[in-house]
Design a protein around this motif. Sequence first.
Motif, PDB file in Angstrom:
ATOM      1  N   LYS A 228       0.847  -1.208   0.000  1.00 36.86           N
ATOM      2  CA  LYS A 228       0.000   0.000   0.000  1.00 36.86           C
ATOM      3  C   LYS A 228       0.878   1.252   0.000  1.00 36.86           C
ATOM      4  O   LYS A 228       0.603   2.217  -0.715  1.00 36.86           O
ATOM      5  N   ILE A 229       1.930   1.249   0.796  1.00 36.13           N
ATOM      6  CA  ILE A 229       2.833   2.399   0.859  1.00 36.13           C
ATOM      7  C   ILE A 229       3.507   2.614  -0.489  1.00 36.13           C
ATOM      8  O   ILE A 229       3.611   3.752  -0.959  1.00 36.13           O
ATOM      9  N   LYS A 230       3.922   1.540  -1.137  1.00 36.62           N
ATOM     10  CA  LYS A 230       4.512   1.662  -2.477  1.00 36.62           C
ATOM     11  C   LYS A 230       3.519   2.299  -3.445  1.00 36.62           C
ATOM     12  O   LYS A 230       3.872   3.195  -4.215  1.00 36.62           O
ATOM     13  N   ARG A 231       2.264   1.817  -3.414  1.00 34.01           N
ATOM     14  CA  ARG A 231       1.237   2.372  -4.301  1.00 34.01           C
ATOM     15  C   ARG A 231       0.997   3.853  -4.024  1.00 34.01           C
ATOM     16  O   ARG A 231       0.830   4.654  -4.944  1.00 34.01           O
ATOM     17  N   LEU A 232       0.983   4.231  -2.748  1.00 36.58           N
ATOM     18  CA  LEU A 232       0.764   5.639  -2.397  1.00 36.58           C
ATOM     19  C   LEU A 232       1.890   6.516  -2.920  1.00 36.58           C
ATOM     20  O   LEU A 232       1.649   7.602  -3.458  1.00 36.58           O
ATOM     21  N   PHE A 233       3.139   6.056  -2.778  1.00 37.45           N
ATOM     22  CA  PHE A 233       4.264   6.839  -3.313  1.00 37.45           C
ATOM     23  C   PHE A 233       4.174   6.942  -4.836  1.00 37.45           C
ATOM     24  O   PHE A 233       4.446   8.010  -5.400  1.00 37.45           O
ATOM     25  N   LEU A 234       3.785   5.871  -5.499  1.00 35.18           N
ATOM     26  CA  LEU A 234       3.627   5.933  -6.961  1.00 35.18           C
ATOM     27  C   LEU A 234       2.521   6.916  -7.343  1.00 35.18           C
ATOM     28  O   LEU A 234       2.678   7.699  -8.301  1.00 35.18           O
ATOM     29  N   ASN A 235       1.423   6.914  -6.588  1.00 30.57           N
ATOM     30  CA  ASN A 235       0.343   7.870  -6.847  1.00 30.57           C
ATOM     31  C   ASN A 235       0.819   9.311  -6.646  1.00 30.57           C
ATOM     32  O   ASN A 235       0.487  10.202  -7.435  1.00 30.57           O
ATOM     33  N   LEU A 236       1.601   9.538  -5.596  1.00 29.89           N
ATOM     34  CA  LEU A 236       2.132  10.889  -5.346  1.00 29.89           C
ATOM     35  C   LEU A 236       3.075  11.311  -6.456  1.00 29.89           C
ATOM     36  O   LEU A 236       3.054  12.477  -6.871  1.00 29.89           O
ATOM     37  N   GLU A 237       3.895  10.385  -6.960  1.00 28.59           N
ATOM     38  CA  GLU A 237       4.792  10.723  -8.075  1.00 28.59           C
ATOM     39  C   GLU A 237       3.995  11.133  -9.304  1.00 28.59           C
ATOM     40  O   GLU A 237       4.374  12.079  -9.999  1.00 28.59           O
ATOM     41  N   LYS A 238       2.893  10.447  -9.573  1.00 31.15           N
ATOM     42  CA  LYS A 238       2.046  10.777 -10.728  1.00 31.15           C
ATOM     43  C   LYS A 238       1.414  12.162 -10.577  1.00 31.15           C
ATOM     44  O   LYS A 238       1.234  12.877 -11.556  1.00 31.15           O
ATOM     45  N   LEU A 239       1.063  12.507  -9.332  1.00 28.74           N
ATOM     46  CA  LEU A 239       0.463  13.835  -9.085  1.00 28.74           C
ATOM     47  C   LEU A 239       1.473  14.938  -9.266  1.00 28.74           C
ATOM     48  O   LEU A 239       1.182  16.044  -9.596  1.00 28.74           O
TER      49      LEU A 239
END
Length: 77
Positions: free
Chosen positions: A66-77
């Motif tokens: 989940k933490i990995k996914r959140l960081f990937l989402n933040l990078e996309k933003l």
Amino acid sequence: MKLLMNESPLIVLPTLAEKIGLDCAMLLQQLHFRLQHQGVEREHGIWYCQSYVRWQKQLPFWSESKIKRLFLNLEKL
């Protein structure tokens, strides 16, 4: 069971949570705090390095994936 404990609270900005989602806002706020207090200044800005495993130990209500996914989402933003 005592529900209120003496530990540091997590802070989330309501406007940020509304714009990017609660989980991303919480993680971004934690990263911001760590950059301010534990960041290392380099040529191209302030850096903070921590493994997903250590993030998960500090935020045990989220899995490492989940933490990995959140960081990937933040990078996309």
